[in-house]
Write a protein that holds these residues in place. Structure first.
Motif, PDB file in Angstrom:
ATOM      1  N   ARG A 665    -109.649   8.560 -68.442  1.00  0.00           N
ATOM      2  CA  ARG A 665    -109.986   9.829 -67.771  1.00  0.00           C
ATOM      3  C   ARG A 665    -109.311   9.911 -66.404  1.00  0.00           C
ATOM      4  NH1 ARG A 665    -116.065  10.459 -67.068  1.00  0.00           N
ATOM      5  NH2 ARG A 665    -115.467  12.473 -66.241  1.00  0.00           N
ATOM      6  N   ALA A 666    -109.321   8.771 -65.686  1.00  0.00           N
ATOM      7  CA  ALA A 666    -108.686   8.760 -64.352  1.00  0.00           C
ATOM      8  C   ALA A 666    -107.196   9.063 -64.473  1.00  0.00           C
ATOM      9  CB  ALA A 666    -108.913   7.415 -63.676  1.00  0.00           C
ATOM     10  N   LEU A 667    -106.542   8.457 -65.501  1.00  0.00           N
ATOM     11  CA  LEU A 667    -105.102   8.705 -65.689  1.00  0.00           C
ATOM     12  C   LEU A 667    -104.858  10.167 -66.052  1.00  0.00           C
ATOM     13  CD1 LEU A 667    -103.979   5.521 -67.655  1.00  0.00           C
ATOM     14  CD2 LEU A 667    -103.538   6.056 -65.263  1.00  0.00           C
ATOM     15  N   ALA A 668    -105.732  10.708 -66.913  1.00  0.00           N
ATOM     16  CA  ALA A 668    -105.571  12.114 -67.312  1.00  0.00           C
ATOM     17  C   ALA A 668    -105.746  13.025 -66.100  1.00  0.00           C
ATOM     18  CB  ALA A 668    -106.595  12.457 -68.393  1.00  0.00           C
ATOM     19  N   CYS A 669    -106.667  12.662 -65.240  1.00  0.00           N
ATOM     20  CA  CYS A 669    -106.907  13.462 -64.041  1.00  0.00           C
ATOM     21  C   CYS A 669    -105.677  13.419 -63.136  1.00  0.00           C
ATOM     22  CB  CYS A 669    -108.136  12.904 -63.331  1.00  0.00           C
ATOM     23  SG  CYS A 669    -108.543  13.806 -61.868  1.00  0.00           S
ATOM     24  N   LEU A 670    -105.118  12.213 -62.997  1.00  0.00           N
ATOM     25  CA  LEU A 670    -103.908  12.072 -62.181  1.00  0.00           C
ATOM     26  C   LEU A 670    -102.792  12.908 -62.791  1.00  0.00           C
ATOM     27  CD1 LEU A 670    -103.287  10.390 -59.675  1.00  0.00           C
ATOM     28  CD2 LEU A 670    -102.508   8.553 -61.177  1.00  0.00           C
ATOM     29  N   GLY A 671    -102.692  12.862 -64.122  1.00  0.00           N
ATOM     30  CA  GLY A 671    -101.669  13.654 -64.816  1.00  0.00           C
ATOM     31  C   GLY A 671    -101.816  15.132 -64.520  1.00  0.00           C
ATOM     32  N   TYR A 721    -115.852  -0.149 -60.489  1.00  0.00           N
ATOM     33  CA  TYR A 721    -114.384  -0.005 -60.556  1.00  0.00           C
ATOM     34  C   TYR A 721    -114.016   1.392 -61.079  1.00  0.00           C
ATOM     35  CZ  TYR A 721    -109.534  -1.580 -61.526  1.00  0.00           C
ATOM     36  OH  TYR A 721    -108.163  -1.733 -61.555  1.00  0.00           O
ATOM     37  N   THR A 722    -114.678   1.809 -62.155  1.00  0.00           N
ATOM     38  CA  THR A 722    -114.274   3.103 -62.730  1.00  0.00           C
ATOM     39  C   THR A 722    -114.679   4.267 -61.811  1.00  0.00           C
ATOM     40  OG1 THR A 722    -116.264   3.159 -64.082  1.00  0.00           O
ATOM     41  CG2 THR A 722    -114.280   2.328 -65.130  1.00  0.00           C
ATOM     42  N   ASP A 723    -115.827   4.157 -61.158  1.00  0.00           N
ATOM     43  CA  ASP A 723    -116.204   5.226 -60.225  1.00  0.00           C
ATOM     44  C   ASP A 723    -115.179   5.310 -59.093  1.00  0.00           C
ATOM     45  OD1 ASP A 723    -118.376   5.665 -61.761  1.00  0.00           O
ATOM     46  OD2 ASP A 723    -119.884   4.991 -60.316  1.00  0.00           O
ATOM     47  N   PHE A 724    -114.757   4.138 -58.645  1.00  0.00           N
ATOM     48  CA  PHE A 724    -113.745   4.093 -57.583  1.00  0.00           C
ATOM     49  C   PHE A 724    -112.458   4.803 -58.043  1.00  0.00           C
ATOM     50  CE2 PHE A 724    -109.851   1.801 -56.437  1.00  0.00           C
ATOM     51  CZ  PHE A 724    -109.817   1.995 -55.055  1.00  0.00           C
ATOM     52  N   LEU A 725    -112.030   4.502 -59.261  1.00  0.00           N
ATOM     53  CA  LEU A 725    -110.778   5.099 -59.757  1.00  0.00           C
ATOM     54  C   LEU A 725    -110.916   6.609 -59.933  1.00  0.00           C
ATOM     55  CD1 LEU A 725    -109.653   2.463 -62.404  1.00  0.00           C
ATOM     56  CD2 LEU A 725    -108.643   2.893 -60.162  1.00  0.00           C
ATOM     57  N   LEU A 735    -100.981  10.595 -54.232  1.00  0.00           N
ATOM     58  CA  LEU A 735    -100.421   9.256 -54.009  1.00  0.00           C
ATOM     59  C   LEU A 735    -101.537   8.196 -53.961  1.00  0.00           C
ATOM     60  CD1 LEU A 735     -98.314   7.107 -53.233  1.00  0.00           C
ATOM     61  CD2 LEU A 735     -98.444   7.916 -50.872  1.00  0.00           C
ATOM     62  N   VAL A 736    -102.647   8.551 -53.313  1.00  0.00           N
ATOM     63  CA  VAL A 736    -103.760   7.597 -53.224  1.00  0.00           C
ATOM     64  C   VAL A 736    -104.278   7.284 -54.637  1.00  0.00           C
ATOM     65  CG1 VAL A 736    -106.075   7.198 -52.287  1.00  0.00           C
ATOM     66  CG2 VAL A 736    -104.360   8.393 -50.909  1.00  0.00           C
ATOM     67  N   GLY A 737    -104.389   8.311 -55.465  1.00  0.00           N
ATOM     68  CA  GLY A 737    -104.830   8.126 -56.851  1.00  0.00           C
ATOM     69  C   GLY A 737    -103.860   7.239 -57.613  1.00  0.00           C
ATOM     70  N   ALA A 738    -102.551   7.494 -57.417  1.00  0.00           N
ATOM     71  CA  ALA A 738    -101.539   6.698 -58.145  1.00  0.00           C
ATOM     72  C   ALA A 738    -101.583   5.244 -57.695  1.00  0.00           C
ATOM     73  CB  ALA A 738    -100.151   7.302 -57.918  1.00  0.00           C
TER      74      ALA A 738
END
Ligand SMILES: Nc1ncnc2c1ncn2[C@@H]1O[C@H](COP(=O)(O)OP(=O)(O)O)[C@@H](O)[C@H]1O
Ligand SMILES: Cc1ncc(COP(=O)(O)O)c(N)n1
Ligand SMILES: [Mg+2]
Length: 824
Positions: A665-671, A721-725, A735-738
């Motif tokens: 989900r975090a990667l999809a959000c970054l995408g 960890y996942t909440d942080f991401l 950039l911070v997300g990446a």
């Protein structure tokens, strides 16, 4: 906020003390006394001269006397209740009670918010107020008194308890009852009994104060119900000697209340004896043994081992031994009298839960210890028939062997090493050369001496070492562990027997105790060399596991949080890191506090997937201590050499599976936030890959392994960890997300590529390790590194710092994530 609330808050802010503080006054556990001058007035009777004032004064004095006496007796919460009295009298009482009570006593006013506010205005730090169903509504009272004061609220029925639950920020505790019908409150609700209280505890989300007709005899039963406090009125107020009654009630509470949860659960968590420590009692273990001034063997090792296994360690000295890791230089035996006096000093004063017996040395000491043992019935006795040290020195005079054999039956368990087993079984030296031979000799010994024999595999040569417990009927517990190739085995026998005594005394089964001890000792032996103690057979690191767990449980900020912007991003960005900095940071960021573990193979801290430029190289340089710490984890080393327990790997798989759901989900959000098409494609493709391919591997593993013993809910580390991401990728700069998601590519790929080097056809994790070399994942990692490098180039210094912090924090989460399932 309504107008009325706002205007009240404005006016009353001026008079309520400390209401700016967000911290709430909490209720103190134990006995909560409710005093009522009205009761004294009734008892005193209206004076014949009709002086109302005098009558009130006398009642106030009687109540103040009660407050003074009972607070001196140890009562920590006192509620002042005085129905229908004029405000002036009540204020006088409140101010004087605050002065009279032992400092630290919480004074609570019943019903009267005017008196509460007036007394605080006069400088009395009144703890809080208790209100009933028909007083002002609780939210209004909260608005009037401000944030800090404690608010107690009466609730009896299910509906009232639910109503209290709906006001979590308004109410601090709920008074509930009545336990029995009582005369102190004419309109008291229906008596609910102990079952009713238990039910109320199950419903309520607030601490509960049980009230209503409670007498001291009720306290033992009430203390077992999870109420926070027991409110007592007439039983103390109208007692002949209120102070004595108060003291008795407190004593009953403390005697019957199970030990406070946090302390016990922390001990249990660290030592993983949760649920097995009987009656919440830390086992008190006495070691009767010889000394080792270098701290590796004998009594010195026993004290550490008992502590590491979760016990309270005590020790009586049977021999003063001058020895080190090279051998024994001199031994002096104490007199029989001083041995007996030491043993009596312990047994005269302390209830002993378990005894470990080590070196006895001579016939005299043997008969002295034996005599004491025969008179004192310890619940668990583990006897280590020490004859010869690892160094080859004799620790038992040959003519005392018979006397030692003659006392074996007094033990519950004996822990001979193979040469000692040969002596006890009466077989030729060197004739026991396999676990099977050892087991049959152990069984014969068990039959002859009526004792359980712990068969230890240290002296055999199998790569997979076997420990077993054998009784007259055969093997009753067995566990294997990989052999560690090390010379640090000084004191292993002492350590094993004392830790075993502790776990058995804590109530563990023979199998569980043997499993715990074997895996704890394995970790201790594995990290012995890193202690750098002595030049011969070095000691084991008894405290390794405890230090690792304490570090994992620490609430101190991670060292990476303390790095300045310069430390995060300065440097030439080349691969060479300053050794001084690596060492300094490693000592705190690695879970093994102190020296890093000596790795079994040369592990690299240069990134195996290279940096894409100076910025990502700097990020890597800053994270090197965490990389080193991760590589040194028992989990990673165990995965490499195949010694990791399958259960621990399965538990890791479960958490990883749960983690990947959120990571995707975090990667999809970054995408979704990427401006560049290719970057968007990279993140979303990675997210899709996780959902489709990676997780199917997890499913496959989990469907082929027993998951009945492992925790399947999301762990705090996985959730953290996942909440942080998610917070970084959804809510902060792109950039911070990446930078936050990068360690899950980069650090993971780096570790994975090194694990591949350990892979062989017959490796227990063969299939799994094969996936780590996957070229597509390495490529995708390189791409993620390049994206971060590109955006770092053009970012402002502030943004770069934020990104570097996100990267470092995620690296630390990676370390914690790997470490989390290898903990018992
Ligand atoms: N090389 C080793 N690798 C792993 N565990 C070991 C090793 N040596 C000893 N142990 C552990 O320590 C226990 C006691 O060691 P052992 O050598 O059998 O007895 P003693 O120390 O009394 O001579 C063993 O049962 C085993 O659990
Ligand atoms: C006082 C004392 N007791 C026992 C041992 C045995 O050591 P190990 O556990 O290595 O066999 C020892 N070296 N010293
Ligand atoms: Mg030994």
């Amino acid at each position: 906020m309504t107008d009325i609330q706002a205007s009240m808050e404005n006016t009353l802010n001026a008079v309520s003390i400390n209401n700016h503080s967000k911290q709430r006054n909490t209720i103190q556990d134990g006995i909560y006394l409710v005093t009522d001058p009205g009761m004294s007035m009734a008892r005193l009777g209206k004076p014949s001269h009709g002086d109302d004032k005098q009558w009130h004064r006398e009642a106030i004095d009687a109540t103040l006397d009660l407050v003074k006496q009972t607070s001196e007796a140890g009562i920590r919460t006192i509620q002042l209740r005085w129905k229908g009295v004029d405000a002036g009298y009540f204020l006088d009482l409140a101010l004087a009670a605050y002065e009279e009570a032992v400092p630290g006593t919480s004074i609570i006013i019943n019903d009267r918010i005017d008196v509460f506010l007036a007394s605080r205005q006069q400088g009395a730090d009144i703890h809080g107020i208790h209100i009933g169903q028909t007083d002002l509504p609780a939210p209004v009272v909260r608005a009037m008194v401000g944030q800090r004061p404690h608010i107690g609220w009466s609730a009896a029925s299910d509906a009232e308890l639910e109503a209290a639950n709906a006001m979590p920020d308004v109410i601090d505790a709920v008074g509930t009852g009545v336990l029995r019908h009582t005369n102190t409150k004419p309109n008291a609700p229906h008596a609910m009994g102990f079952e009713g209280l238990e039910r109320a505890c199950a419903i309520s989300k607030h601490p509960l104060i049980a009230i209503g007709g409670i007498v001291p005899e009720d306290i033992p039963q009430l203390a077992q119900i999870p109420v926070a406090a027991i409110a007592m009125v007439s039983a103390i107020v109208a007692a002949k000697d209120p102070a004595q009654t108060a003291a008795r009630c407190l004593q009953l509470w403390h005697e019957n209340r199970p030990r406070s949860e946090p302390f016990v659960s922390i001990c249990c968590r660290l030592c993983n004896v949760n649920g097995t420590i009987m009656n919440n009692q830390i086992p008190r273990i006495l070691s009767i043994a010889g000394t080792d001034p270098t701290g590796g063997a004998g009594l010195h090792a026993d004290l550490k081992s008992i502590s590491a296994a979760g016990g309270f360690a005590m020790g009586a000295v049977t021999a003063i031994v001058a020895q080190n890791t090279n051998g024994v230089t001199s031994i002096e035996m104490p007199s029989d009298d001083i041995v007996t006096a030491q043993l009596n000093a312990v047994s005269d004063d302390v209830e002993i839960d378990g005894v470990k017996i080590g070196m006895l040395g001579t016939t005299d000491v043997i008969s002295t210890v034996r005599a004491w043992l025969e008179q004192h019935n310890a619940p668990v006795v583990v006897l280590d028939p020490v004859m010869v040290a690892t160094s080859g020195d004799r620790l038992l005079v040959p003519k005392a062997e018979a006397a030692l054999l003659d006392m074996l039956h007094l033990a519950d368990y004996i822990t001979p090493n193979i040469p000692e087993l040969e002596v006890i079984a009466g077989v030729a030296q060197g004739s026991i050369d396999s676990p099977e031979a050892a087991q049959s000799a152990a069984q014969r010994v068990a039959q002859r001496f009526h004792v359980r024999v712990v068969m230890k595999g240290g002296h055999l040569s199998d790569e997979v070492l076997s420990n077993a417990i054998v009784d007259e009927s055969g093997v009753i517990a067995q566990v294997t562990c990989p052999r560690v190739h090390t010379s640090s085995t000084h004191g292993t026998g002492c350590s094993m027997s004392s830790a075993l005594a502790t776990r058995l005394a804590a109530g563990e089964s023979a199998q569980d105790a043997l499993s715990w001890v074997t895996s704890w000792l394995y970790e201790s032996i594995s990290h012995g060399e890193a202690l750098h103690v002595g030049h011969g057979h070095g000691p084991v690191d008894h405290m390794h596991r405890l230090r690792r767990l304490a570090s994992a449980a620490s609430n101190r900020p991670w060292p990476s949080y303390r790095l300045s912007a310069e430390e995060l991003l300065s440097g030439e960005g080349d691969a060479a890191d300053s050794p001084a900095r690596t060492n300094a940071s490693t000592s705190t960021s690695s879970p093994q506090i102190g020296r890093p573990t000596k790795l079994t193979r040369d592990w690299n801290t240069d990134p195996l997937v290279p940096a894409a430029g100076p910025w990502t190289q700097r990020l890597w340089n800053a994270s090197r201590p965490i990389v080193l710490g991760t590589q040194s984890l028992p989990f990673i080393q165990g995965l490499a050499d195949g010694t990791l327990q399958t259960d621990h790997f399965t538990a890791y798989q479960f958490q990883d599976f749960l983690y990947l759901n959120q990571y995707a989900r975090a990667l999809a959000c970054l995408g979704s936030r990427a401006v560049d098409d290719r970057e968007r494609a990279h993140w979303t493709t990675s997210a899709a890959g996780i959902s489709q391919e990676e997780q199917s591997l997890h499913r496959d593993w989990l469907s082929h392994h027993d998951t009945s013993n492992i925790e399947t809910a999301t762990s705090p580390i996985t959730a953290g960890y996942t909440d942080f991401l998610l917070a970084r990728t959804c809510g902060e700069d792109y950039l911070v997300g990446a930078a936050a998601v990068l360690p899950c590519f980069w650090l993971y790929a780096h570790i994975g590529l090194q694990l591949v080097a350990y892979n062989r056809e017959d490796h227990p994790f063969h299939r799994w390790l094969s996936t780590y070399g996957d070229a597509a994942f390495t490529q995708s990692t390189a791409r993620a590194i390049a994206i971060v490098e590109h955006h770092m180039e053009t970012a402002s210094p502030e943004l770069r710092e934020q990104a570097a912090r996100a990267f470092m924090t995620a690296c630390q989460w990676e370390l914690e994530f790997f470490d989390q399932t290898d903990r018992d």
